[in-house]
Design a protein around this motif. Structure first.
Motif, PDB file in Angstrom:
ATOM      1  N   VAL A  53     -34.932  31.953  63.211  1.00  0.00           N
ATOM      2  CA  VAL A  53     -35.586  33.110  62.600  1.00  0.00           C
ATOM      3  C   VAL A  53     -37.050  33.103  62.996  1.00  0.00           C
ATOM      4  CG1 VAL A  53     -36.207  34.258  60.444  1.00  0.00           C
ATOM      5  CG2 VAL A  53     -34.032  33.035  60.608  1.00  0.00           C
ATOM      6  N   SER A  54     -37.581  34.260  63.391  1.00  0.00           N
ATOM      7  CA  SER A  54     -39.014  34.372  63.659  1.00  0.00           C
ATOM      8  C   SER A  54     -39.480  35.777  63.320  1.00  0.00           C
ATOM      9  CB  SER A  54     -39.333  34.044  65.125  1.00  0.00           C
ATOM     10  OG  SER A  54     -38.684  34.953  65.998  1.00  0.00           O
ATOM     11  N   THR A  55     -40.730  35.889  62.886  1.00  0.00           N
ATOM     12  CA  THR A  55     -41.278  37.191  62.522  1.00  0.00           C
ATOM     13  C   THR A  55     -42.789  37.188  62.729  1.00  0.00           C
ATOM     14  OG1 THR A  55     -41.523  38.797  60.724  1.00  0.00           O
ATOM     15  CG2 THR A  55     -41.522  36.490  60.106  1.00  0.00           C
ATOM     16  N   ASP A  56     -43.331  38.376  62.978  1.00  0.00           N
ATOM     17  CA  ASP A  56     -44.775  38.528  63.044  1.00  0.00           C
ATOM     18  C   ASP A  56     -45.313  39.173  61.775  1.00  0.00           C
ATOM     19  OD1 ASP A  56     -43.895  41.117  63.245  1.00  0.00           O
ATOM     20  OD2 ASP A  56     -44.750  41.522  65.218  1.00  0.00           O
ATOM     21  N   GLY A  57     -44.459  39.260  60.754  1.00  0.00           N
ATOM     22  CA  GLY A  57     -44.840  39.880  59.495  1.00  0.00           C
ATOM     23  C   GLY A  57     -44.433  41.328  59.393  1.00  0.00           C
ATOM     24  N   LYS A  58     -44.146  41.946  60.534  1.00  0.00           N
ATOM     25  CA  LYS A  58     -43.715  43.344  60.537  1.00  0.00           C
ATOM     26  C   LYS A  58     -42.309  43.502  61.119  1.00  0.00           C
ATOM     27  CE  LYS A  58     -48.395  45.255  60.891  1.00  0.00           C
ATOM     28  NZ  LYS A  58     -49.308  46.119  61.687  1.00  0.00           N
ATOM     29  N   TRP A  59     -42.024  42.732  62.145  1.00  0.00           N
ATOM     30  CA  TRP A  59     -40.732  42.830  62.829  1.00  0.00           C
ATOM     31  C   TRP A  59     -40.097  41.449  62.869  1.00  0.00           C
ATOM     32  CZ3 TRP A  59     -38.797  47.467  63.655  1.00  0.00           C
ATOM     33  CH2 TRP A  59     -37.602  47.586  64.377  1.00  0.00           C
ATOM     34  N   CYS A  60     -38.791  41.407  62.658  1.00  0.00           N
ATOM     35  CA  CYS A  60     -38.104  40.127  62.554  1.00  0.00           C
ATOM     36  C   CYS A  60     -37.017  40.009  63.618  1.00  0.00           C
ATOM     37  CB  CYS A  60     -37.481  39.984  61.167  1.00  0.00           C
ATOM     38  SG  CYS A  60     -37.042  38.297  60.724  1.00  0.00           S
ATOM     39  N   TYR A  61     -36.869  38.811  64.143  1.00  0.00           N
ATOM     40  CA  TYR A  61     -35.849  38.512  65.150  1.00  0.00           C
ATOM     41  C   TYR A  61     -35.041  37.320  64.637  1.00  0.00           C
ATOM     42  CZ  TYR A  61     -33.746  37.263  69.657  1.00  0.00           C
ATOM     43  OH  TYR A  61     -32.865  36.971  70.670  1.00  0.00           O
ATOM     44  N   LEU A  62     -33.733  37.518  64.467  1.00  0.00           N
ATOM     45  CA  LEU A  62     -32.866  36.477  63.920  1.00  0.00           C
ATOM     46  C   LEU A  62     -31.663  36.289  64.822  1.00  0.00           C
ATOM     47  CD1 LEU A  62     -33.530  38.775  61.404  1.00  0.00           C
ATOM     48  CD2 LEU A  62     -33.102  36.697  60.098  1.00  0.00           C
ATOM     49  N   VAL A  63     -31.261  35.035  65.002  1.00  0.00           N
ATOM     50  CA  VAL A  63     -30.065  34.707  65.769  1.00  0.00           C
ATOM     51  C   VAL A  63     -29.221  33.741  64.941  1.00  0.00           C
ATOM     52  CG1 VAL A  63     -29.119  33.855  67.937  1.00  0.00           C
ATOM     53  CG2 VAL A  63     -31.385  34.927  67.898  1.00  0.00           C
ATOM     54  N   PHE A  64     -27.944  34.081  64.763  1.00  0.00           N
ATOM     55  CA  PHE A  64     -27.008  33.224  64.035  1.00  0.00           C
ATOM     56  C   PHE A  64     -25.829  32.887  64.939  1.00  0.00           C
ATOM     57  CE2 PHE A  64     -28.961  35.962  60.750  1.00  0.00           C
ATOM     58  CZ  PHE A  64     -29.533  34.986  59.944  1.00  0.00           C
ATOM     59  N   TRP A  65     -25.490  31.610  65.001  1.00  0.00           N
ATOM     60  CA  TRP A  65     -24.267  31.171  65.665  1.00  0.00           C
ATOM     61  C   TRP A  65     -23.233  30.928  64.574  1.00  0.00           C
ATOM     62  CZ3 TRP A  65     -29.109  30.348  67.316  1.00  0.00           C
ATOM     63  CH2 TRP A  65     -29.385  30.448  68.682  1.00  0.00           C
ATOM     64  N   VAL A  66     -22.127  31.674  64.579  1.00  0.00           N
ATOM     65  CA  VAL A  66     -21.172  31.629  63.473  1.00  0.00           C
ATOM     66  C   VAL A  66     -19.771  31.304  63.984  1.00  0.00           C
ATOM     67  CG1 VAL A  66     -22.536  33.331  62.193  1.00  0.00           C
ATOM     68  CG2 VAL A  66     -20.597  34.090  63.556  1.00  0.00           C
ATOM     69  N   VAL A  67     -18.977  30.701  63.100  1.00  0.00           N
ATOM     70  CA  VAL A  67     -17.579  30.411  63.394  1.00  0.00           C
ATOM     71  C   VAL A  67     -16.732  30.941  62.245  1.00  0.00           C
ATOM     72  CG1 VAL A  67     -18.080  28.382  64.805  1.00  0.00           C
ATOM     73  CG2 VAL A  67     -17.754  28.107  62.342  1.00  0.00           C
ATOM     74  N   GLY A  68     -15.462  31.149  62.531  1.00  0.00           N
ATOM     75  CA  GLY A  68     -14.527  31.668  61.534  1.00  0.00           C
ATOM     76  C   GLY A  68     -13.762  32.842  62.092  1.00  0.00           C
ATOM     77  N   LYS A  69     -12.863  33.385  61.271  1.00  0.00           N
ATOM     78  CA  LYS A  69     -12.090  34.555  61.670  1.00  0.00           C
ATOM     79  C   LYS A  69     -13.016  35.748  61.705  1.00  0.00           C
ATOM     80  CE  LYS A  69      -7.940  37.216  60.514  1.00  0.00           C
ATOM     81  NZ  LYS A  69      -6.839  37.406  59.529  1.00  0.00           N
ATOM     82  N   PHE A  70     -13.274  36.249  62.895  1.00  0.00           N
ATOM     83  CA  PHE A  70     -14.330  37.241  63.060  1.00  0.00           C
ATOM     84  C   PHE A  70     -13.832  38.657  62.858  1.00  0.00           C
ATOM     85  CE2 PHE A  70     -18.705  37.553  64.098  1.00  0.00           C
ATOM     86  CZ  PHE A  70     -18.882  38.843  64.552  1.00  0.00           C
ATOM     87  N   ASN A  71     -14.671  39.455  62.186  1.00  0.00           N
ATOM     88  CA  ASN A  71     -14.407  40.869  61.935  1.00  0.00           C
ATOM     89  C   ASN A  71     -15.542  41.662  62.566  1.00  0.00           C
ATOM     90  OD1 ASN A  71     -14.226  43.484  60.847  1.00  0.00           O
ATOM     91  ND2 ASN A  71     -13.253  42.725  58.988  1.00  0.00           N
TER      92      ASN A  71
END
Length: 389
Positions: A53-71
Motif C-alpha cells: 500500500v502506498s499513498t501521497d495523501g490524495k491518491w492511493c495505490y494498492l496491490v493484493f496477492w490473493v488465493v482462494g476460489k476466485f469470483n
C-alpha cells in the motif's frame, strides 16, 4: 494520464495454476480505505498472502496477492454507500442435517449479507428461518432478483422447502440490542496475552503476537511493525482497528513467511498529519492491535440447562459494518462435526464500550452421541481462523 482521475481495479490471473491472483487498485485516498478493501476481499472468501500500500495523501495505490476460489465480480466501493435496505427472508422448510449451512452458502453465493438471524425448530421437525439481509448488488427489491433467490434456494433444498418470502423491513430491525441476557466471560472479557492462562493461549487464541512502534526511522511517520500468526481476515483486523482509531496509512507492506508467520510494516500518521508521539496513545493503539490479533473472534460453548449452546462474538466497526462470512463458517464447522442446530440467532450487543455481533447457536443433541464441547469450540475456532486444515 487517465489513471489519475479514474478509479481503476485490475485483476490479473496467474499464468501458473496455484499462484496468487493479483488485484491492483488505484483510487482517491481516504481514511479506512484499506479496511474497506480488505473487507470486500474477505467477503468473497479470498485470503491475502501479500500486500503493498502506498499513498501521497490524495491518491492511493494498492496491490493484493490473493488465493482462494476466485469470483470475477470482486470490486471496490468508489463512493461512500448509503445505508443499505434491509430485507426479511422468511423460509419455512423440513429439517435435515446441514440444512442451515446449505441455505447460508446460497445467500453468500448470491452476495446477500446476513445482518441478523432467528432460526427455530418445531416439535414436528419443521424449521422457520428468519434472515435479515442486505444485498450488495442493491437489487433485492426487484422481482427478478427475488425469483433468482427463490430458484437458488429451491435448487439446494429440493423437497425440504415449504415456502419462501422476501419483504423489505426497516433498519431498526438490525439495531444493536441493550438486553442483558447472559454472556460467558470468555465472550465478554477484554484481556491481553500476558494476562491469559497458558491453556487459553494454546487453544482459542493466536500466539506469538508482537506489536512494536518506532518514531526514529521516519521523520514524518510512526512505524508499526507487527509479527504474528496468519489467520483468515488478518489484514482486515489490522486495518479496521486503524480505521476505528482514525489512523492514516501512508505506506505498508504485508507478507507471509514460513509456517504462517506474517510480518507487517506500516508507516502511519494521525488525522492531523502528525506522528503518534503521545506514549498513552501509542500504548492504547498497540494494546488494541495486540488484543485484536490474539482474539479477533471469541468462541465459547456453555450449558443452557440440559442443552449445549455455542456462542461466537466479533467486534463491529465504528462504521457499523460487521465481519463477513462468520455465520457461514460456524454452520460449516458444525456440519463437519455432524452436529445438528436446533435454533440460532444473530444480534448486536454492547460489550463494555464496544458493539459486537453475537451468534448464539443451540445444538440439538437428541440423536447419537454428543460431540465433546471442547471439540466444538476448537473446530469452530479453527474454521473461523482459517486453520481447519
Amino acid at each position: 494520464m487517465g489513471i489519475l482521475y479514474d478509479d481503476v481495479v485490475i485483476i490479473r490471473h496467474p499464468e501458473k495454476e496455484g499462484d496468487p491472483v493479483v488485484i491492483t487498485v488505484n483510487c482517491p485516498d481516504k481514511t479506512g480505505l484499506g479496511c474497506d478493501l480488505c473487507r470486500i476481499i474477505l467477503f468473497f472468501g479470498l485470503s491475502i498472502v501479500r500486500g503493498d500500500v502506498s499513498t501521497d495523501g490524495k491518491w492511493c495505490y494498492l496491490v493484493f496477492w490473493v488465493v482462494g476460489k476466485f469470483n470475477n465480480k470482486v470490486g471496490a466501493e468508489s463512493h461512500p454507500p448509503r445505508p443499505p435496505d434491509v430485507f426479511l427472508l422468511k423460509l419455512a422448510c423440513h429439517d435435515r442435517k446441514g440444512l442451515l449451512h446449505d441455505v447460508t452458502g446460497v445467500l453468500c453465493e448470491l452476495e446477500l449479507t446476513i445482518k441478523k438471524v432467528k432460526v427455530s425448530t418445531t416439535p414436528d421437525g419443521r424449521v422457520m428461518d428468519l434472515f435479515f439481509v442486505t444485498d450488495t448488488r442493491e437489487l433485492l427489491h426487484t422481482n427478478k432478483r427475488k425469483e433468482d433467490t427463490y430458484d437458488h434456494l429451491r435448487a439446494v433444498m429440493g423437497n425440504s422447502m415449504i415456502s419462501c418470502d422476501i419483504e423489505m423491513v426497516g433498519l431498526e430491525s438490525t439495531a444493536c440490542s441493550a438486553e442483558s441476557s447472559f454472556l460467558p466471560t470468555a465472550i465478554t472479557e477484554n484481556i491481553l496475552p500476558l494476562q491469559m492462562p497458558d491453556e487459553a493461549q494454546s487453544s482459542l487464541t493466536s500466539t506469538n503476537v508482537s506489536v512494536i512502534m518506532d518514531n526514529m526511522l521516519s521523520p514524518a511517520h510512526t512505524l508499526v511493525q507487527i509479527v504474528c500468526q496468519d489467520h483468515k481476515g488478518l489484514l482486515y483486523d489490522i486495518m479496521r482497528t486503524l480505521k476505528d482509531y482514525n489512523i492514516q496509512i501512508s505506506y505498508g507492506r504485508f507478507y507471509i513467511k514460513h509456517r504462517r508467520t506474517c510480518e507487517i510494516d506500516l508507516f502511519i500518521m494521525q488525522a492531523d498529519g502528525m506522528k503518534i508521539v503521545d506514549p498513552n496513545k501509542q500504548k492504547a493503539l498497540s494494546s488494541r492491535l495486540e488484543m485484536e490479533l490474539v482474539r479477533p473472534l471469541r468462541v465459547a460453548v456453555v450449558s443452557r440447562g440440559p442443552d449445549t449452546e455455542l456462542m461466537v462474538a466479533n467486534p463491529v466497526e465504528l462504521s457499523g459494518k460487521g465481519r463477513p462470512l462468520v455465520f457461514h463458517d460456524i454452520t460449516l464447522a458444525l456440519t463437519m462435526l455432524n452436529s445438528c442446530i436446533f435454533s440460532a440467532e444473530i444480534r448486536r450487543r454492547m460489550i463494555g464500550d464496544r458493539e459486537f455481533e453475537v451468534y448464539r447457536v443451540l445444538l440439538d443433541e437428541g440423536e447419537g452421541l454428543a460431540v465433546p464441547r471442547r471439540k466444538i469450540e476448537e473446530q469452530v475456532w479453527k474454521m473461523l481462523m482459517g486453520w481447519e486444515q
